[in-house]
Motif scaffolding. Structure first.
Motif, PDB file in Angstrom:
ATOM      1  N   LYS A 103       0.843  -1.190   0.000  1.00  0.00           N
ATOM      2  CA  LYS A 103       0.000   0.000   0.000  1.00  0.00           C
ATOM      3  C   LYS A 103       0.883   1.247   0.000  1.00  0.00           C
ATOM      4  N   VAL A 112       4.072   0.686   2.302  1.00  0.00           N
ATOM      5  CA  VAL A 112       3.971  -0.303   3.373  1.00  0.00           C
ATOM      6  C   VAL A 112       3.743  -1.654   2.718  1.00  0.00           C
ATOM      7  N   SER A 113       4.498  -2.659   3.138  1.00  0.00           N
ATOM      8  CA  SER A 113       4.370  -3.987   2.527  1.00  0.00           C
ATOM      9  C   SER A 113       4.378  -5.057   3.612  1.00  0.00           C
ATOM     10  N   GLY A 114       3.656  -6.146   3.345  1.00  0.00           N
ATOM     11  CA  GLY A 114       3.613  -7.276   4.255  1.00  0.00           C
ATOM     12  C   GLY A 114       3.975  -8.555   3.533  1.00  0.00           C
ATOM     13  N   ILE A 120       6.218  -6.718   8.347  1.00  0.00           N
ATOM     14  CA  ILE A 120       5.737  -5.518   7.664  1.00  0.00           C
ATOM     15  C   ILE A 120       6.892  -4.529   7.579  1.00  0.00           C
ATOM     16  N   VAL A 140       0.632 -11.883   6.514  1.00  0.00           N
ATOM     17  CA  VAL A 140      -0.129 -10.648   6.365  1.00  0.00           C
ATOM     18  C   VAL A 140      -1.035 -10.809   5.147  1.00  0.00           C
ATOM     19  N   SER A 142      -3.976  -8.663   4.602  1.00  0.00           N
ATOM     20  CA  SER A 142      -4.609  -7.425   4.162  1.00  0.00           C
ATOM     21  C   SER A 142      -4.014  -6.240   4.913  1.00  0.00           C
ATOM     22  N   LEU A 143      -3.874  -5.109   4.223  1.00  0.00           N
ATOM     23  CA  LEU A 143      -3.452  -3.846   4.826  1.00  0.00           C
ATOM     24  C   LEU A 143      -4.466  -2.776   4.428  1.00  0.00           C
ATOM     25  N   LEU A 154      -2.735   2.114  10.302  1.00  0.00           N
ATOM     26  CA  LEU A 154      -2.680   0.985   9.387  1.00  0.00           C
ATOM     27  C   LEU A 154      -3.348  -0.212  10.050  1.00  0.00           C
ATOM     28  N   VAL A 156      -3.963  -4.076   9.975  1.00  0.00           N
ATOM     29  CA  VAL A 156      -3.236  -5.230   9.445  1.00  0.00           C
ATOM     30  C   VAL A 156      -4.045  -6.484   9.744  1.00  0.00           C
TER      31      VAL A 156
END
Length: 329
Positions: A103, A112-114, A120, A140, A142-143, A154, A156
Motif C-alpha cells: 500500500k 507499506v508492505s507485508g 511488515i 499478512v 490485508s493492509l 494501518l 493489518v
C-alpha cells in the motif's frame, strides 16, 4: 476482398486468487499484474497503453501512485517501475518471504508492505529510511491505511484471524493502538475503513473485516475493540450447485462518497450494496450481471464516482455508484 476478418489483440488477464494485483492511479491509469507482467490501461476509456515484464517470479501484489508502480513478488523483493515507459527505477530489499500486499501512504512518499512470515516494512519511497515491524508470526493478508485527525493508521489483517491497528509515526515506527480478533480463528481476507466523517471529525471510523470462509463480515468499533454490527451475504440460490454456493471471494469496499454505504463482492461475481442505519445493516442493491464467476478485486475510482472489478471470467466491469453498469473489457 479481404479474406481475413478484422481481429483485435487483448492483453493477458490479471492474476487470479489474489486481491492485490490491481491498482488505480487516479486520474490516468488502471494497472494490473499477470503472472510476471504489468499491464497499463487508460483509466478514462480502458484503452491498452503498454505492458512490460516486471518480475522473473510470480507477482503477488502491486500498488500504484501517479506514474509509479510498486511490484512485489515471491522472491521477497519490491521493485518500483515507471508507468510512463516501463523502466525499472528502484529495487527494495528487506523481505525474506513472499510479499503478499503493498500500500502507498502519505501521498505516495511511503510504501507499506507485508509478507507471508508476518513481517511488515514501512519505508520511504525514494529515501533509505525504513522500519521493520514483526509483531505477529502469521501471514499478512490485508493492509488498510487510514489518515484520521492528522495521524496515519494501518489496519493489518493476519492469516490467524488477528487484526492490529498500528499508528505510524513521523519516523515510520509503528505503535499498536488496538487489537481485534475473529473468534473462530479464520484468516482475515479483506479490510476496509469507513471514510472519516467531516461532520464528526473526532469520531474514529468503523472498520469492516471479512474472512476466507465465513459468509458474514464484522464491522468493528475499533477504539472499544468490540464488534459494532454484522453484515451478512445474501442467501444463495437453491438452483446453484454446491460449488457455486460455497465459493466466495468476500472483498469489502466502503464507499468514499457515502460514509454509511459499503459494497461487497459475493457469489457468482455479484456485488451487493449495503447501508448502515445505526447498528442495523440493510441491503439496498444487487449488481447481478457483472460477472459470471467470482470477482477478485473492487477498486474505487474518482473518490467513489465509480468502481472497477475484475473476475476469473476474464472480464472487467465499471460500476457507477448510482447503479449504472458497463462492460469495459
Amino acid at each position: 476482398m479481404n479474406e481475413h476478418p478484422p481481429c483485435q489483440a487483448y492483453p493477458p488477464v490479471p492474476n487470479w486468487y489474489t486481491s492485490h494485483c490491481a491498482a488505480v492511479s487516479d486520474p490516468h491509469y488502471y494497472v494490473y499484474a499477470t503472472r510476471n507482467m504489468i499491464v497499463v490501461l487508460d483509466l478514462s476509456a480502458f484503452r491498452f497503453i503498454r505492458a512490460f515484464i516486471a518480475s522473473q517470479d510470480k507477482i503477488q501484489a502491486i500498488a500504484a501512485h501517479k506514474q509509479f508502480c510498486f511490484v512485489g513478488s515471491t522472491n521477497g523483493t519490491i521493485r518500483s517501475w515507471s508507468l510512463l515507459n516501463g523502466s525499472l527505477l528502484i529495487t527494495y530489499h528487506g523481505h525474506s518471504a513472499e510479499v503478499t500486499v503493498i500500500k502507498c501512504i502519505r501521498d505516495g512518499m511511503v510504501i507499506v508492505s507485508g509478507d507471508k512470515s508476518g513481517k511488515i516494512i514501512v519505508q520511504e519511497t525514494f529515501q533509505k529510511d525504513k522500519q521493520v515491524i514483526s509483531k505477529v508470526n502469521s501471514e499478512v493478508r490485508s493492509l488498510a491505511p487510514l489518515h484520521h485527525a492528522g495521524n496515519d493508521y494501518l489496519a493489518v489483517g493476519y492469516a490467524n484471524g488477528m487484526i492490529h491497528v498500528e499508528k505510524i509515526g513521523t519516523d515510520l515506527t509503528a505503535e499498536t493502538m488496538y487489537q481485534l480478533s475473529h473468534s473462530d480463528g479464520d484468516g482475515i481476507h479483506s479490510l476496509s475503513w469507513q471514510p472519516p466523517s467531516p461532520a464528526f471529525p473526532d469520531i474514529f471510523p468503523l472498520l469492516a473485516s471479512s474472512t476466507r470462509k465465513l459468509k458474514n463480515a464484522i464491522i468493528w468499533n475499533v477504539t472499544e475493540e468490540a464488534r459494532y454490527t454484522e453484515l451478512k451475504l445474501p442467501v444463495p440460490s437453491p438452483h446453484w450447485t454446491d460449488q457455486q454456493r460455497n465459493t466466495i471471494w468476500f472483498e469489502l469496499a466502503w464507499s468514499p462518497a457515502q460514509e454509511d454505504e459499503i459494497y461487497v463482492t459475493s457469489y457468482m461475481g455479484m456485488v451487493v450494496q449495503y447501508k448502515l442505519h445505526g447498528r442495523k445493516v440493510v441491503e439496498i442493491g444487487r449488481f447481478r450481471d457483472l460477472h459470471s464467476r467470482i470477482a477478485f478485486s473492487f477498486t474505487w475510482v474518482q473518490n467513489g464516482r465509480y468502481a472497477v472489478t475484475y473476475s476469473i471470467d476474464k472480464s472487467y466491469y465499471g460500476m457507477s455508484s448510482r447503479g449504472m453498469q458497463f462492460v469495459v473489457c
